[in-house]
Design a protein around this motif. Structure first.
Motif, PDB file in Angstrom:
ATOM      1  N   GLN A  81      24.437  -3.621  25.383  1.00  0.00           N
ATOM      2  CA  GLN A  81      25.209  -2.833  24.426  1.00  0.00           C
ATOM      3  C   GLN A  81      25.252  -3.506  23.063  1.00  0.00           C
ATOM      4  N   THR A  82      25.363  -4.822  23.054  1.00  0.00           N
ATOM      5  CA  THR A  82      25.453  -5.558  21.799  1.00  0.00           C
ATOM      6  C   THR A  82      24.219  -5.355  20.931  1.00  0.00           C
ATOM      7  N   LEU A  83      23.053  -5.284  21.544  1.00  0.00           N
ATOM      8  CA  LEU A  83      21.802  -5.154  20.799  1.00  0.00           C
ATOM      9  C   LEU A  83      21.392  -3.704  20.583  1.00  0.00           C
ATOM     10  N   GLY A  84      22.231  -2.771  20.989  1.00  0.00           N
ATOM     11  CA  GLY A  84      21.927  -1.366  20.783  1.00  0.00           C
ATOM     12  C   GLY A  84      20.802  -0.854  21.664  1.00  0.00           C
ATOM     13  N   LEU A  85      20.668  -1.418  22.856  1.00  0.00           N
ATOM     14  CA  LEU A  85      19.632  -0.999  23.788  1.00  0.00           C
ATOM     15  C   LEU A  85      20.165   0.083  24.722  1.00  0.00           C
ATOM     16  N   VAL A  86      19.265   0.773  25.385  1.00  0.00           N
ATOM     17  CA  VAL A  86      19.643   1.882  26.260  1.00  0.00           C
ATOM     18  C   VAL A  86      19.027   1.684  27.644  1.00  0.00           C
ATOM     19  N   VAL A  87      19.855   1.843  28.677  1.00  0.00           N
ATOM     20  CA  VAL A  87      19.390   1.790  30.056  1.00  0.00           C
ATOM     21  C   VAL A  87      19.014   3.205  30.497  1.00  0.00           C
ATOM     22  N   LEU A  88      17.788   3.362  30.948  1.00  0.00           N
ATOM     23  CA  LEU A  88      17.320   4.671  31.398  1.00  0.00           C
ATOM     24  C   LEU A  88      17.758   4.924  32.842  1.00  0.00           C
ATOM     25  N   GLU A  89      18.128   6.157  33.129  1.00  0.00           N
ATOM     26  CA  GLU A  89      18.555   6.520  34.476  1.00  0.00           C
ATOM     27  C   GLU A  89      17.375   6.472  35.440  1.00  0.00           C
ATOM     28  N   ASP A  90      17.594   5.832  36.577  1.00  0.00           N
ATOM     29  CA  ASP A  90      16.594   5.799  37.645  1.00  0.00           C
ATOM     30  C   ASP A  90      16.697   7.116  38.411  1.00  0.00           C
ATOM     31  N   ASP A  91      16.147   8.186  37.827  1.00  0.00           N
ATOM     32  CA  ASP A  91      16.376   9.538  38.345  1.00  0.00           C
ATOM     33  C   ASP A  91      15.676   9.814  39.674  1.00  0.00           C
ATOM     34  N   LYS A  92      14.770   8.924  40.091  1.00  0.00           N
ATOM     35  CA  LYS A  92      14.129   9.086  41.398  1.00  0.00           C
ATOM     36  C   LYS A  92      14.643   8.072  42.421  1.00  0.00           C
ATOM     37  N   ASN A  93      15.734   7.371  42.058  1.00  0.00           N
ATOM     38  CA  ASN A  93      16.375   6.403  42.963  1.00  0.00           C
ATOM     39  C   ASN A  93      15.369   5.417  43.548  1.00  0.00           C
ATOM     40  N   TYR A  94      14.566   4.851  42.679  1.00  0.00           N
ATOM     41  CA  TYR A  94      13.529   3.928  43.123  1.00  0.00           C
ATOM     42  C   TYR A  94      14.097   2.579  43.570  1.00  0.00           C
ATOM     43  N   PHE A  95      15.014   2.015  42.785  1.00  0.00           N
ATOM     44  CA  PHE A  95      15.487   0.664  43.058  1.00  0.00           C
ATOM     45  C   PHE A  95      16.482   0.633  44.210  1.00  0.00           C
ATOM     46  N   PRO A  96      16.357  -0.350  45.107  1.00  0.00           N
ATOM     47  CA  PRO A  96      17.322  -0.510  46.202  1.00  0.00           C
ATOM     48  C   PRO A  96      18.621  -1.104  45.666  1.00  0.00           C
TER      49      PRO A  96
END
Length: 423
Positions: A321-336
Motif C-alpha cells: 500500500q505504501t508504494l501504491g502497488l495493487v494486488v490482483l485477485e486470484d480469480d481462479k483460486n490457483y494458490f493454496p
C-alpha cells in the motif's frame, strides 16, 4: 559485539568492504528493496553469509560453498539441496581483485563465526548452548515471527533462547530444523505441502494443515503447532498506475498485456510446484522474455523503477500500500492456503514439555491486519523488530504457564479455520 571494539570494527570493515566503494549504503527492504527486516536492513550480502555460517553443521558447509554467489551474484541463486561442489563450479567469473575479496572475506567470516560464538553465551560458545535455537527465513515477516516466538518463550518460561534469524529460504530452514541446528521456526502450510512434501496444491485449509501435520510427524519427527491466525499467500502484484490505466483487477485481466511485460520472481517461486509454472499454465500467461530471477527483496524496487511489470510478493507485505502497488485477485483460486504455523522438533517438546502450552497460547493470536501493520512498522517506519514485537505482545493477555501442569500433546484434530471448500 559492540563491547569488543576490535571485533566490532572488524565486522564493520568487512561489511563495508563487501559492499564496495561504489555502493557504500546498506541495502534494505525499507529503501524500498527488501532484506533482513531489522532496523537498518540487511547490512550486505556479507552479513547474510555470516547468518548462514552461524547456522552450523551441514548448513555452514553449504553457506561457505555459496559465498561466491552471495557476494558476487549473477541473478541465479541456488537451493540448499545443490551440492557445494556444484555451487563452486557454477561460480561466476570474477577478477583477481574479486577473488582476493572473496577469500579475504571468507577468512573474516570464519574468524567472526568463532568470535561471535565465543562472545555470545546463547550461541554455544564459552557460555554453552542456549536451551532453544530459533530460526527464520530471510525476509521481514519471518524475522518478526522468529523474534515473536523467542520473546514469548522468554516471557512465559525460564528457558534461554538463541536467535538465528534471517538464515535463508525454505529449504535452508527446513534442513536446519531436521538436523537440529535450530529447534523451531515458522513455516507456511502451503509451502510445506508443495515445496517440502511435493504434493499437489489443495485449496482446503484444514485438509492442508492435517496432511502437513501428519507427514511432518511421520517423516521428520517435527510437530506442527496451531496456526498463528493469519495467512500470507502469494500475491501477484503490479503498479497502481497500470491497474488504473488498463482497468486490471484480476490475474486473468492481465493476459492480453503480459506478452509486452517483463515478470520478476524469486528463484523459489520459479521452481516451486505452486509457483510460476503452474500459475502460467492456469492463467495462460506469456511474457515478452523469460521472467527475471531476483531476490524477494529486490522485486518491489524493480517494480517501482519500471524494470519489471509483474511480481509475486506476499499478501501481508507492509510496503504494498505504501508504494501504491495493487494486488490482483486470484480469480481462479490457483494458490493454496499459506497459514503461518510454527514447526518444532519433537525431541525439543519432549525435553521441554511446557512449550506445548506456550505454543498453544500463540494459536490464532495474530490477524492478517496485525501482521501487515508489524511488517510496515519495520519496513516503512524503520523500527527495530524487537521493539515492534514487544509492543505487540504487550497488547495480548497471556496467562502464566503452570510449571506443575501435566502437559498433554497438542490436539492435531482441532479445527483452526472454517473449511471453504471440499477440494
Amino acid at each position: 559485539m559492540k563491547n569488543n571494539p576490535l571485533l566490532h570494527n572488524l565486522f564493520l570493515w568487512a561489511d563495508r568492504h563487501a559492499r564496495g566503494h561504489r555502493n557504500p549504503a546498506p541495502f534494505t527492504r525499507a529503501n524500498p528493496s527488501g532484506g533482513s527486516g531489522d532496523r537498518g536492513g540487511g547490512l550486505s550480502r556479507f552479513t547474510q553469509a555470516i547468518g548462514w555460517l552461524l547456522c552450523g553443521g551441514k548448513s555452514a558447509l553449504h553457506a561457505i560453498a555459496s559465498l561466491p554467489h552471495r557476494l558476487f551474484p549473477h541473478r541465479q541463486p541456488f537451493p540448499a539441496s545443490t551440492s557445494p561442489t556444484v555451487l563452486m563450479s557454477l561460480s561466476p567469473p570474477v577478477s583477481k581483485r574479486n577473488y582476493f575479496r572473496f577469500f579475504s572475506l571468507t577468512l573474516v567470516s570464519a574468524v567472526l563465526m568463532f568470535a561471535i560464538a565465543g562472545c555470545n553465551p546463547g550461541s554455544g560458545g564459552l557460555g554453552g548452548r542456549a536451551d532453544l535455537v530459533i530460526g527464520s527465513k530471510n525476509f521481514t515477516e519471518q524475522v518478526i515471527l522468529g523474534e515473536l516466538v523467542a520473546q514469548h518463550i522468554e516471557n512465559q518460561t525460564d528457558l534461554t533462547v538463541d536467535r538465528r534469524l534471517n538464515l535463508g529460504g525454505t529449504f535452508i530452514c527446513h534442513t536446519a530444523v531436521i538436523s537440529g541446528d535450530i529447534d523451531t521456526y515458522v513455516e507456511y502450510t502451503g509451502t510445506s505441502l508443495s515445496a517440502i512434501l511435493e504434493r499437489k496444491p489443495i485449496s482446503n485449509p484444514q485438509k492442508v494443515y492435517n496432511i502437513v501435520k501428519e507427514a511432518y510427524e511421520e517423516q521428520f519427527d517435527l510437530t506442527i503447532t496451531e496456526p498463528l491466525g493469519f495467512e500470507n499467500t502469494y500475491a501477484i502484484i503490479i503498479r497502481g498506475e497500470d491497474a488504473e490505466i488498463y482497468n486490471l483487477e484480476t490475474i486473468s485481466d492481465t493476459v492480453e498485456y503480459t506478452p509486452e511485460w517483463q515478470g520478476g520472481f524469486s528463484y523459489e517461486f520459479i521452481e516451486r510446484e505452486d509457483g510460476f509454472p503452474g500459475l502460467a499454465e492456469t492463467y495462460n500467461l506469456e511474457f515478452a522474455e523469460n521472467p527475471q530471477v531476483m531476490d524477494m527483496g529486490l522485486m518491489y524496487r524493480a517494480l517501482v523503477e519500471n524494470k519489471v511489470d509483474m511480481v509475486a510478493g506476499g499478501s501481508t507485505d507492509g510496503l504494498i500500500q505504501t508504494l501504491g502497488l495493487v494486488v490482483l485477485e486470484d480469480d481462479k483460486n490457483y494458490f493454496p492456503p499459506y497459514d503461518a504455523t510454527p514447526v518444532i522438533r519433537e525431541a525439543t517438546l519432549q525435553k521441554y514439555p511446557q512449550l506445548r502450552e506456550v505454543y498453544a497460547q500463540l494459536g490464532g493470536v495474530i490477524s492478517e491486519e496485525e501482521m501487515r501493520r508489524m511488517n510496515y512498522q519495520v519496513d516503512g517506519e524503520f523500527r527495530r523488530v524487537s521493539n515492534v514485537v514487544r509492543e505487540f505482545l504487550a497488547t495480548k493477555d497471556f496467562p502464566p504457564i503452570d510449571s506443575a501442569k501435566d502437559f498433554s500433546p497438542i490436539d492435531s484434530a482441532k479445527d483452526f479455520s472454517p473449511i471453504d471448500s471440499d477440494s
